[in-house]
Design a protein around this motif. Structure first.
Motif, short mmCIF file in Angstrom:
data_model
loop_
_atom_site.label_atom_id
_atom_site.label_comp_id
_atom_site.label_asym_id
_atom_site.label_seq_id
_atom_site.Cartn_x
_atom_site.Cartn_y
_atom_site.Cartn_z
N VAL A 169 127.36 -1.59 -36.21
CA VAL A 169 126.28 -2.07 -35.34
C VAL A 169 126.46 -3.56 -35.08
N ALA A 170 126.85 -4.31 -36.10
CA ALA A 170 127.08 -5.75 -35.92
C ALA A 170 128.20 -6.00 -34.92
N LEU A 171 129.27 -5.21 -35.00
CA LEU A 171 130.38 -5.36 -34.05
C LEU A 171 129.92 -5.02 -32.64
N THR A 172 129.10 -3.99 -32.51
CA THR A 172 128.56 -3.63 -31.19
C THR A 172 127.72 -4.76 -30.61
N LEU A 173 126.91 -5.38 -31.45
CA LEU A 173 126.09 -6.51 -31.00
C LEU A 173 126.97 -7.68 -30.58
N LEU A 174 128.01 -7.96 -31.36
CA LEU A 174 128.92 -9.06 -31.04
C LEU A 174 129.62 -8.82 -29.71
N ALA A 234 120.72 0.75 -35.03
CA ALA A 234 121.12 0.60 -33.63
C ALA A 234 120.12 -0.22 -32.82
N GLY A 235 118.88 -0.20 -33.24
CA GLY A 235 117.85 -0.97 -32.53
C GLY A 235 118.13 -2.47 -32.52
N PHE A 236 118.93 -2.95 -33.47
CA PHE A 236 119.28 -4.37 -33.50
C PHE A 236 119.97 -4.79 -32.21
N VAL A 237 120.83 -3.90 -31.69
CA VAL A 237 121.54 -4.21 -30.46
C VAL A 237 120.56 -4.33 -29.31
N VAL A 238 119.65 -3.38 -29.24
CA VAL A 238 118.66 -3.36 -28.16
C VAL A 238 117.74 -4.57 -28.24
N VAL A 239 117.37 -4.96 -29.45
CA VAL A 239 116.42 -6.06 -29.64
C VAL A 239 117.06 -7.43 -29.42
N TYR A 240 118.22 -7.64 -30.00
CA TYR A 240 118.82 -8.97 -29.98
C TYR A 240 119.68 -9.26 -28.76
N ALA A 241 120.27 -8.23 -28.16
CA ALA A 241 121.10 -8.43 -26.96
C ALA A 241 120.23 -8.22 -25.73
N VAL A 242 120.05 -9.27 -24.93
CA VAL A 242 119.14 -9.18 -23.80
C VAL A 242 119.86 -9.53 -22.50
N ALA A 243 119.50 -8.81 -21.44
CA ALA A 243 120.07 -9.06 -20.11
C ALA A 243 119.02 -8.75 -19.07
N GLU A 244 118.98 -9.55 -18.02
CA GLU A 244 118.03 -9.31 -16.94
C GLU A 244 118.46 -8.15 -16.06
N ASP A 245 119.74 -7.93 -15.95
CA ASP A 245 120.28 -6.84 -15.13
C ASP A 245 120.17 -5.53 -15.91
N PRO A 246 119.40 -4.54 -15.41
CA PRO A 246 119.26 -3.27 -16.13
C PRO A 246 120.60 -2.59 -16.40
N ASN A 305 124.32 -1.60 -25.47
CA ASN A 305 123.69 -0.36 -25.92
C ASN A 305 124.59 0.25 -27.00
N PRO A 306 124.02 0.65 -28.13
CA PRO A 306 124.87 1.22 -29.19
C PRO A 306 125.64 2.46 -28.76
N VAL A 307 125.15 3.15 -27.70
CA VAL A 307 125.91 4.29 -27.17
C VAL A 307 126.40 3.99 -25.76
N GLY A 308 126.46 2.71 -25.44
CA GLY A 308 126.97 2.28 -24.14
C GLY A 308 128.39 1.76 -24.27
N VAL A 309 128.77 0.91 -23.33
CA VAL A 309 130.14 0.40 -23.31
C VAL A 309 130.49 -0.37 -24.57
N ALA A 310 129.57 -1.24 -25.01
CA ALA A 310 129.84 -2.05 -26.21
C ALA A 310 130.00 -1.17 -27.44
N GLY A 311 129.11 -0.18 -27.58
CA GLY A 311 129.21 0.71 -28.73
C GLY A 311 130.50 1.52 -28.71
N ALA A 312 130.84 2.06 -27.55
CA ALA A 312 132.08 2.84 -27.44
C ALA A 312 133.29 1.98 -27.76
#
Length: 281
Positions: A84-89, A228-240, A248-255
């Motif tokens: 999860v930390a790697l996904t956030l990074l 996984a919620g750490f990614v959603v909470v700490y990584a923020v973007a204005e573009d949906p 997203n932990p099951v998005g591009v970063a997570g994959a």
């Protein structure tokens, strides 16, 4: 050399699809969203796995339902946190996605500041993930990394992992199309979930083989979902699109995080995947 039994596989897939269709029908008839039915839906792979095994004389221990190697069970639970930390990074490394240090990962819980707060948060997530979440994750993992991994073991480590990943990803479709994970991009989200599950699958397989127990997959799955919620909470973007599809932990970063780990596994000798090993014999 044994080969996958088509009859057992058919019973598994037919049961899985039938249960999914039944729950979708319940959702449509009652107006209860599939997202709300997700805790029940998570147990459909287990039911399908039980149908496949118990109707063909395959014991539950044979498909990995045992304690296995405790050290590797602990590794499975703990390794979810760095993933999860790697996904956030990887998420915050993308232009347009920022890191919000003021975000509260545990709303309603007062935490100490600094490193102590991080450790307490990790401990809470680990405890919940390895207990409550793992119990629900077991509903999936008995089917995916229990019966199905054992059935497809003759295909080898990579092909079996890939095949399970595809089915695992597609199985999420009813919930994703109902707005979970990718609420603004549900159709694209189904495809991305398949990609993510294929990327996730080798590490899950590796942990189960090393632990000699499907419980390892349930522990990893449970802790990963809890953190996984750490990614959603700490990584923020204005573009949906960036927010949902990338950070997203099951998005591009997570994959991508799991692809990197899979590449590391491929660079070294991957463990032998066979039914004898999975059966703990």
């Amino acid at each position: 050399m044994p080969t996958p039994d088509r009859g057992r596989l058919a019973r598994f897939v037919v049961t899985l699809v039938g249960l999914a269709a039944a729950l979708v029908a319940v959702s449509l008839a009652t107006g209860v969203r599939m997202v709300a039915l997700a805790p029940v839906y998570m147990f459909t792979p287990m039911v399908a796995g039980l149908v496949a095994t118990l109707t063909s004389g395959v014991s539950l221990r044979t498909v990995g339902l045992r304690v296995g190697r405790p050290t590797w069970l602990a590794v499975a639970a703990l390794s979810a946190l760095p993933m999860v930390a790697l996904t956030l990074l990887l998420s915050v490394a993308v232009p347009g996605i920022g890191f919000d240090p003021s975000a509260n990962a545990l709303p309603g819980v007062t935490l100490p500041g600094g490193a102590v707060g991080v450790l307490v948060t990790a401990a809470v997530v680990l405890a919940l993930g390895a207990t409550v979440n793992a119990a629900f994750a077991f509903g999936e993992e008995f089917g995916w990394r229990g019966y199905l991994l054992w059935e497809l073991a003759p295909l080898g480590f990579w092909r079996a992992s890939g095949a399970i990943g595809v089915l695992w990803g597609l199985w999420h479709a009813p919930i994703i199309l109902d707005g979970y994970n990718f609420p603004s991009f549900p159709v694209v989200g189904v495809g991305l979930m398949v990609v993510a599950c294929v990327a996730f699958s080798p590490l899950y397989t590796y942990l189960v083989v090393r632990a000699e127990s499907l419980v390892a997959a349930a522990l990893f799955h449970g802790v990963f979902n809890a953190a996984a919620g750490f990614v959603v909470v700490y990584a923020v973007a204005e573009d949906p699109a960036l927010d949902e599809l990338v950070a997203n932990p099951v998005g591009v970063a997570g994959a991508l995080a799991f692809v990197l780990v899979a590449a590391a596994l491929a660079a070294r000798a991957t463990p032998t995947l066979d039914r004898v090993t999975l059966a703990g014999e």
